[in-house]
Scaffold this motif. Structure first.
Motif, PDB file in Angstrom:
ATOM      1  N   LYS A 310      -6.040  -2.734  -0.374  1.00  0.00           N
ATOM      2  CA  LYS A 310      -7.204  -1.983  -0.853  1.00  0.00           C
ATOM      3  C   LYS A 310      -7.359  -0.670  -0.096  1.00  0.00           C
ATOM      4  O   LYS A 310      -7.810   0.339  -0.668  1.00  0.00           O
ATOM      5  N   ASP A 311      -6.981  -0.666   1.173  1.00  0.00           N
ATOM      6  CA  ASP A 311      -7.011   0.592   1.928  1.00  0.00           C
ATOM      7  C   ASP A 311      -6.023   1.600   1.337  1.00  0.00           C
ATOM      8  O   ASP A 311      -6.309   2.811   1.301  1.00  0.00           O
ATOM      9  N   ILE A 312      -4.886   1.110   0.869  1.00  0.00           N
ATOM     10  CA  ILE A 312      -3.938   2.006   0.200  1.00  0.00           C
ATOM     11  C   ILE A 312      -4.550   2.557  -1.088  1.00  0.00           C
ATOM     12  O   ILE A 312      -4.382   3.740  -1.417  1.00  0.00           O
ATOM     13  N   ARG A 401      -3.435  16.183   4.420  1.00  0.00           N
ATOM     14  CA  ARG A 401      -3.986  15.093   5.235  1.00  0.00           C
ATOM     15  C   ARG A 401      -4.088  13.802   4.430  1.00  0.00           C
ATOM     16  O   ARG A 401      -3.774  12.714   4.921  1.00  0.00           O
ATOM     17  N   ALA A 402      -4.536  13.908   3.163  1.00  0.00           N
ATOM     18  CA  ALA A 402      -4.678  12.711   2.328  1.00  0.00           C
ATOM     19  C   ALA A 402      -3.333  12.038   2.088  1.00  0.00           C
ATOM     20  O   ALA A 402      -3.230  10.802   2.092  1.00  0.00           O
ATOM     21  N   LYS A 403      -2.279  12.820   1.890  1.00  0.00           N
ATOM     22  CA  LYS A 403      -0.947  12.236   1.694  1.00  0.00           C
ATOM     23  C   LYS A 403      -0.464  11.534   2.960  1.00  0.00           C
ATOM     24  O   LYS A 403       0.145  10.456   2.895  1.00  0.00           O
ATOM     25  N   SER A 409      -1.303   4.316   5.610  1.00  0.00           N
ATOM     26  CA  SER A 409      -1.794   3.022   5.098  1.00  0.00           C
ATOM     27  C   SER A 409      -0.638   2.146   4.633  1.00  0.00           C
ATOM     28  O   SER A 409      -0.654   0.926   4.838  1.00  0.00           O
ATOM     29  N   GLY A 410       0.378   2.763   4.020  1.00  0.00           N
ATOM     30  CA  GLY A 410       1.544   1.987   3.603  1.00  0.00           C
ATOM     31  C   GLY A 410       2.300   1.399   4.780  1.00  0.00           C
ATOM     32  O   GLY A 410       2.723   0.231   4.741  1.00  0.00           O
ATOM     33  N   GLU A 411       2.453   2.179   5.840  1.00  0.00           N
ATOM     34  CA  GLU A 411       3.143   1.662   7.025  1.00  0.00           C
ATOM     35  C   GLU A 411       2.327   0.567   7.707  1.00  0.00           C
ATOM     36  O   GLU A 411       2.888  -0.406   8.224  1.00  0.00           O
ATOM     37  N   ARG A 412       1.017   0.733   7.703  1.00  0.00           N
ATOM     38  CA  ARG A 412       0.160  -0.304   8.292  1.00  0.00           C
ATOM     39  C   ARG A 412       0.246  -1.603   7.508  1.00  0.00           C
ATOM     40  O   ARG A 412       0.198  -2.691   8.092  1.00  0.00           O
ATOM     41  N   LEU A 413       0.387  -1.503   6.195  1.00  0.00           N
ATOM     42  CA  LEU A 413       0.560  -2.716   5.398  1.00  0.00           C
ATOM     43  C   LEU A 413       1.862  -3.404   5.757  1.00  0.00           C
ATOM     44  O   LEU A 413       1.908  -4.631   5.912  1.00  0.00           O
TER      45      LEU A 413
END
Length: 553
Positions: A310-312, A401-403, A409-413
């Motif tokens: 959801k963060d992604i 910044r948004a990208k 977020s993808g790496e954190r997932l």
């Protein structure tokens, strides 16, 4: 005589009532019943259940931007102007009553906004220049603004709404995670209580053996067949076992309190006096563990991983908005206005400006409205406005910044998925390890019993010493402690294995299960740490890690 009998019955009744009030209630409780009570009464869980409702209010507030707004007003104005020219030789008094009604709205699609307004005015004036007195005026206006590039598919309001809706789904995952962790906490506290009580029984057995050896040694010392040192050694062992029993009984009270906090409302004082009778026996059979299926389930259902996804989604919404905001702001603006006029006409004679001779034809308000809606006096306006910054803009920096945040977020997932796999596999290996520990500790305890029995028989016929009997008793006590620790560690590893497939570990909240395990499984003869009420031992140390994921103080 009758009065004496009545007094006796009253006294007996009061005594029985007082006795009943002083006797604490006992609650026979299975582990499933404990979980159900916690889901109904746990204070932390009740607080967490409010999070989705709070998120609902945020969604309602974000969607409220798109609701229509009605505006109405009524105004009365009286004005007296001094004569200012030869055309107006006297003071002019004007009374105007104005009413306005309108509605405006931002539509949730395509960024369209509109304003619709209706105005009426009733004017009384003694001005020589007026053609109507009283004068009736009415106006209808419609204004529409439509973005053509920027803000067409997303704007700040729609971004905020989409983000709050995603956060509402995140609140559901947090509540589900809280339910899973509370369930794991209750099971952990329940099995810790069962283990603590089993440890009390083991300590009492050890104390009984030490006391029996003390009685035998005293008899032998009395008849002179044993030296006094044997009696001193037996009495020292009794004192040590009494200390361990006190520590074990205190651990039971602590474990009971931890379970009470989870399944009762702790604000009610009477709940603290309820005695909990844990009627379930801990599972000791070897469970079949499908590691691959557990990992697959964890990757699909774990609340923390769903939250990371959801963060992604939120990051993607941010990228979409930032990408849209760097485009030129091109807007189509259109407006339409209609007017109507009426009232009582002023009749004049002679040349300009003429002489007022009296009232003329009357144009009623209905005719004014007919002029308004019949578009007798329309005004149209259509235009395009363009706004675009020259050179590097803040919008381009925001997009970059948004990208980066989306990539982060993808790496954190990926990192969270790796941790989830590791945690599930680690919990599975602990189940296998603790299942094997149960078998080995059970065999060690049976051998220790056989050795103690043999040493006691040898001691009775004078072929052994009191020291060896005491050592055998200590070994048996440690073997029982190790077996209890292995069973507890196995039970807690099962709890962790199930919970880690649905939720992540509770982090800093997880301290209870490890401390309870260490406190309830102690090493005979070991001195407790100051103020802790706990003892250290191999079984306690082994049990602590297995229950360290989902505990709460």
């Amino acid at each position: 005589m009758r009065n004496i009998l009545i007094s006796s019955f009253i006294t007996a009744a009061f005594a029985s009532t007082a006795s009943a009030q002083m006797t604490p209630a006992t609650l026979r409780l299975s582990v499933d019943d404990a979980v159900k009570m916690a889901l109904d009464s746990n204070v932390d869980l009740r607080a967490d259940r409010l999070d989705p409702q709070i998120s609902d209010t945020r969604v309602a507030a974000a969607s409220g931007v798109f609701r229509p707004t009605i505006v109405t007003s009524l105004n009365s104005n009286n004005q007296l102007q001094p004569p200012s020219s030869f055309l107006v030789p006297t003071a002019t008094e004007t009374d105007i009553v104005t009413t306005n009604a309108g509605v405006s709205q931002r539509l949730p699609r395509f960024g369209t906004s509109y304003t619709l307004g209706w105005t009426t005015a009733h004017t009384n004036s003694n001005s020589f220049l007026n053609s109507y007195n009283p004068l009736l005026q009415s106006g209808l206006s419609v204004n529409v603004s439509q973005p053509l590039i920027r803000d067409l598919f997303i704007d700040q309001a729609r971004q905020n709404l989409a983000t709050t809706q995603t956060n509402r789904a995140i609140a559901d995952t947090r509540l589900r995670e809280s339910v899973v962790q509370t369930t794991a906490d209750v099971k952990t506290a329940y099995w810790n209580l069962v283990s603590a009580r089993a440890n009390v029984d083991a300590r009492r057995t050890a104390l009984d053996l030490a006391q029996e050896l003390g009685r035998v040694n005293k008899a032998k010392v009395d008849v002179g067949t044993s030296p006094p040192l044997d009696l001193v050694s037996a009495q020292a062992e009794v004192a040590s076992d009494q200390e361990q029993l006190i520590i074990a009984e205190t651990a039971v009270k602590q474990a009971e309190d931890r379970l009470r906090v989870l399944i009762f409302d702790p604000a009610k004082r009477e709940n603290w006096s309820v005695q909990i009778d844990a009627i379930d026996s801990p599972p000791v059979g070897t469970a079949a563990v499908d590691v691959d299926a557990a990992v697959t389930r964890a990757l699909a259902e774990r609340a923390d991983l769903q939250r990371a996804r959801k963060d992604i989604d939120n990051s993607q919404i941010g990228v979409k908005y930032a990408d849209n905001q760097r485009l030129p702001d091109v807007r189509l603006n259109a407006s339409y206005a209609a007017n109507g006029l009426g009232g009582t006409q002023v009749l004049r004679t002679g040349g300009f400006p003429g002489t007022i001779v009296g009232p003329g034809d009357i144009t009623p308000f209905g005719t004014v409205l007919s002029q308004l809606f019949g578009r007798d006096f329309p005004t149209w306006s259509v235009g395009v406005s363009v706004s675009y910054p020259i050179g590097e803009s803040s919008e381009q920096a925001n997009l970059a910044r948004a990208k980066l945040e989306r990539a982060q977020s993808g790496e954190r997932l990926k990192s969270a998925e790796a941790r989830a796999i590791l945690q599930v596999r680690d919990a599975a290996w602990k189940i296998e390890m603790n299942a094997k520990r149960i078998e080995t500790t059970r065999a060690a305890r049976e051998l220790a019993e056989q050795r103690l029995d043999a040493e006691r028989k040898r001691y009775e016929v004078g072929m052994s010493t009191s020291f060896l009997v005491i050592q055998a008793q200590r070994d048996l006590s440690q073997a029982k402690t190790n077996e209890l620790g292995a069973v507890l560690a196995y039970d807690l590893s099962l709890v962790d294995f199930d919970a880690l497939q649905e939720a992540g570990p509770a982090g800093q909240l997880a301290q209870t299960s490890g401390s309870v395990a260490a406190g309830s499984i102690g090493t005979p003869g070991a001195a407790p740490s100051a103020g802790s009420g706990q003892t250290t031992g191999a079984a306690g140390a082994a049990a602590a890690p297995s229950g360290s994921l989902f505990g709460r103080q």
